[in-house]
Design an enzyme around this catalytic site. Structure first.
Site, mmCIF file in Angstrom:
data_model
loop_
_atom_site.group_PDB
_atom_site.id
_atom_site.type_symbol
_atom_site.label_atom_id
_atom_site.label_comp_id
_atom_site.label_asym_id
_atom_site.label_seq_id
_atom_site.Cartn_x
_atom_site.Cartn_y
_atom_site.Cartn_z
ATOM 1 N N GLY A 17 0.832 -1.212 0.000
ATOM 2 C CA GLY A 17 0.000 0.000 0.000
ATOM 3 C C GLY A 17 0.858 1.249 0.000
ATOM 4 O O GLY A 17 0.600 2.212 -0.727
ATOM 5 N N GLU A 46 15.236 -4.213 12.384
ATOM 6 C CA GLU A 46 14.410 -4.108 13.594
ATOM 7 C C GLU A 46 14.109 -2.658 13.937
ATOM 8 O O GLU A 46 14.997 -1.805 13.887
ATOM 9 C CB GLU A 46 15.126 -4.764 14.768
ATOM 10 C CG GLU A 46 14.786 -6.228 14.873
ATOM 11 C CD GLU A 46 15.042 -6.739 16.275
ATOM 12 O OE1 GLU A 46 14.204 -6.482 17.166
ATOM 13 O OE2 GLU A 46 16.114 -7.343 16.455
ATOM 14 N N ASP A 75 8.416 5.787 8.645
ATOM 15 C CA ASP A 75 7.787 5.131 9.781
ATOM 16 C C ASP A 75 6.569 5.963 10.094
ATOM 17 O O ASP A 75 6.639 7.194 10.140
ATOM 18 C CB ASP A 75 8.720 5.049 10.984
ATOM 19 C CG ASP A 75 8.199 4.022 11.980
ATOM 20 O OD1 ASP A 75 7.978 2.869 11.574
ATOM 21 O OD2 ASP A 75 7.976 4.375 13.150
ATOM 22 N N SER A 76 5.450 5.304 10.255
ATOM 23 C CA SER A 76 4.218 6.063 10.413
ATOM 24 C C SER A 76 3.299 5.345 11.379
ATOM 25 O O SER A 76 3.531 4.192 11.735
ATOM 26 C CB SER A 76 3.536 6.221 9.051
ATOM 27 O OG SER A 76 3.370 4.956 8.442
ATOM 28 N N PHE A 159 -5.767 1.368 3.386
ATOM 29 C CA PHE A 159 -5.291 0.216 4.156
ATOM 30 C C PHE A 159 -5.262 0.589 5.640
ATOM 31 O O PHE A 159 -5.539 1.737 6.017
ATOM 32 C CB PHE A 159 -3.888 -0.213 3.678
ATOM 33 C CG PHE A 159 -2.810 0.817 3.960
ATOM 34 C CD1 PHE A 159 -2.634 1.908 3.135
ATOM 35 C CD2 PHE A 159 -1.981 0.693 5.075
ATOM 36 C CE1 PHE A 159 -1.654 2.862 3.392
ATOM 37 C CE2 PHE A 159 -0.997 1.634 5.345
ATOM 38 C CZ PHE A 159 -0.836 2.723 4.498
ATOM 39 N N TYR A 161 -5.646 1.625 9.236
ATOM 40 C CA TYR A 161 -6.688 2.297 10.019
ATOM 41 C C TYR A 161 -7.517 3.282 9.183
ATOM 42 O O TYR A 161 -8.309 4.045 9.740
ATOM 43 C CB TYR A 161 -6.049 3.036 11.210
ATOM 44 C CG TYR A 161 -5.308 2.119 12.166
ATOM 45 C CD1 TYR A 161 -5.987 1.463 13.199
ATOM 46 C CD2 TYR A 161 -3.947 1.893 12.040
ATOM 47 C CE1 TYR A 161 -5.315 0.608 14.067
ATOM 48 C CE2 TYR A 161 -3.261 1.038 12.899
ATOM 49 C CZ TYR A 161 -3.955 0.406 13.905
ATOM 50 O OH TYR A 161 -3.285 -0.437 14.760
ATOM 51 N N ASP A 162 -7.359 3.280 7.865
ATOM 52 C CA ASP A 162 -8.075 4.238 7.015
ATOM 53 C C ASP A 162 -9.592 4.258 7.252
ATOM 54 O O ASP A 162 -10.190 5.337 7.256
ATOM 55 C CB ASP A 162 -7.789 3.960 5.532
ATOM 56 C CG ASP A 162 -6.463 4.558 5.085
ATOM 57 O OD1 ASP A 162 -5.920 5.413 5.808
ATOM 58 O OD2 ASP A 162 -5.968 4.163 4.008
ATOM 59 N N HIS A 187 -0.509 12.441 5.741
ATOM 60 C CA HIS A 187 0.764 12.564 6.444
ATOM 61 C C HIS A 187 1.916 12.119 5.533
ATOM 62 O O HIS A 187 2.959 12.751 5.463
ATOM 63 C CB HIS A 187 0.719 11.725 7.716
ATOM 64 C CG HIS A 187 0.211 10.318 7.505
ATOM 65 N ND1 HIS A 187 -0.931 10.041 6.791
ATOM 66 C CD2 HIS A 187 0.711 9.112 7.867
ATOM 67 C CE1 HIS A 187 -1.110 8.746 6.744
ATOM 68 N NE2 HIS A 187 -0.126 8.149 7.389
HETATM 69 P P1 IMP Z 1 5.206 1.110 9.716
HETATM 70 O O1 IMP Z 1 5.203 0.237 8.519
HETATM 71 O O2 IMP Z 1 6.053 0.647 10.831
HETATM 72 O O3 IMP Z 1 5.432 2.555 9.365
HETATM 73 O O4 IMP Z 1 3.748 0.982 10.303
HETATM 74 C C1 IMP Z 1 2.796 1.890 9.993
HETATM 75 C C2 IMP Z 1 1.440 1.395 10.467
HETATM 76 O O5 IMP Z 1 0.685 2.551 10.827
HETATM 77 C C3 IMP Z 1 0.660 0.723 9.356
HETATM 78 O O6 IMP Z 1 0.858 -0.649 9.323
HETATM 79 C C4 IMP Z 1 -0.760 1.099 9.721
HETATM 80 O O7 IMP Z 1 -1.179 0.303 10.775
HETATM 81 C C5 IMP Z 1 -0.597 2.499 10.271
HETATM 82 N N1 IMP Z 1 -0.693 3.503 9.196
HETATM 83 C C6 IMP Z 1 0.313 4.327 8.779
HETATM 84 N N2 IMP Z 1 -0.119 5.109 7.762
HETATM 85 C C7 IMP Z 1 -1.386 4.755 7.536
HETATM 86 C C8 IMP Z 1 -2.361 5.208 6.582
HETATM 87 O O8 IMP Z 1 -2.129 6.074 5.717
HETATM 88 N N3 IMP Z 1 -3.567 4.612 6.658
HETATM 89 C C9 IMP Z 1 -3.862 3.668 7.575
HETATM 90 N N4 IMP Z 1 -3.012 3.191 8.450
HETATM 91 C C10 IMP Z 1 -1.758 3.739 8.449
#
Ligand code: IMP
Length: 204
Positions: A17, A46, A75-76, A159, A161-162, A187
């Site tokens: 996604g 990690e 990282d989001s 995807f 929490y959208d 974001h």
């Molecule tokens: P990362 O891959 O460690 O950055 O995990 C980010 C997680 O935050 C994702 O697997 C989702 O659970 C959530 N997330 C981040 N951005 C979005 C978004 O744009 N829509 C929905 N969920 C998001």
């Protein structure tokens, strides 16, 4: 520092996604975009940091060293006021790394109810880090998209929490809004814009 030999960039995420969103956002940047799937035997990095920026930096650096290319990692996550900004950096692992988003969302609603507050404010946060091929992080950015948590999941676009996130200025969730709208206010789009501004200067 010159970026004249820098012509390709690895998008250091395994999340399909995110790769799709980032590839669209980077459409006009004159760099060959690669994904981790273009390389053999890449090991996971990690996420041991305690902030979005730290985790993005760890991933950018770790994947740059493994691929020998410049790498961009993000990282989001979702911060919910009523939960003291949880799940935050733990968003992907919330309620168990292997559980689906229907279960994660159910658990998040339960915890919001248990919190005893009716504050539904929340925000998606995205940090991005750019590493050179030697694993040195040369730039980081962070951006947010503020909104509220919907009373129930709505829509099937996007995807994670959208389906429960209503961005400020709209009355539909990211699950209901089009990709085009999400790309203009998310974001990740805002963070990517900041990184693109830096990249265009760097490779000029
Ligand atoms: P990362 O891959 O460690 O950055 O995990 C980010 C997680 O935050 C994702 O697997 C989702 O659970 C959530 N997330 C981040 N951005 C979005 C978004 O744009 N829509 C929905 N969920 C998001």
């Amino acid at each position: 520092m010159t970026g004249s030999s820098f012509r390709s960039l690895v998008l250091a995420t395994g999340n399909a996604g995110k790769v799709r969103e980032l590839t669209e956002i980077f459409g006009n940047v004159p760099l060959e975009l690669k994904s981790l799937r273009d390389y053999d035997e890449i090991n996971d990095v990690e996420e041991t940091g305690s902030t979005f920026v730290e985790n993005a930096s760890l991933k950018a650096s770790g994947f740059a060293i493994q691929t020998g290319d410049f790498a961009l990692a993000d990282d989001s996550g979702l911060e919910v006021n009523a939960l003291g900004n949880a799940p935050g950096i733990h968003s992907a692992r919330f309620a168990g790394a292997e559980t689906g988003y229907d279960i994660k969302i159910e658990r998040l609603f339960e915890m919001m109810q248990e919190s005893g507050t009716d504050d539904r404010r929340a925000r998606f946060v995205c940090s991005m880090a750019l590493s050179n091929e030697r694993g040195q992080v040369i730039h980081t950015v962070q951006a947010e998209c503020s909104g509220t948590i919907a009373p129930e999941p709505r829509g099937s676009n996007g995807f994670g929490y959208d389906p429960i996130f209503i961005p400020d200025g709209f009355d539909q969730t990211f699950g209901q809004l089009s990709d085009q709208v999400k790309r203009s206010i998310s974001h990740r789009a805002k963070a990517a814009e900041l990184i693109i501004r830096y990249l265009l200067d760097f490779i000029a």
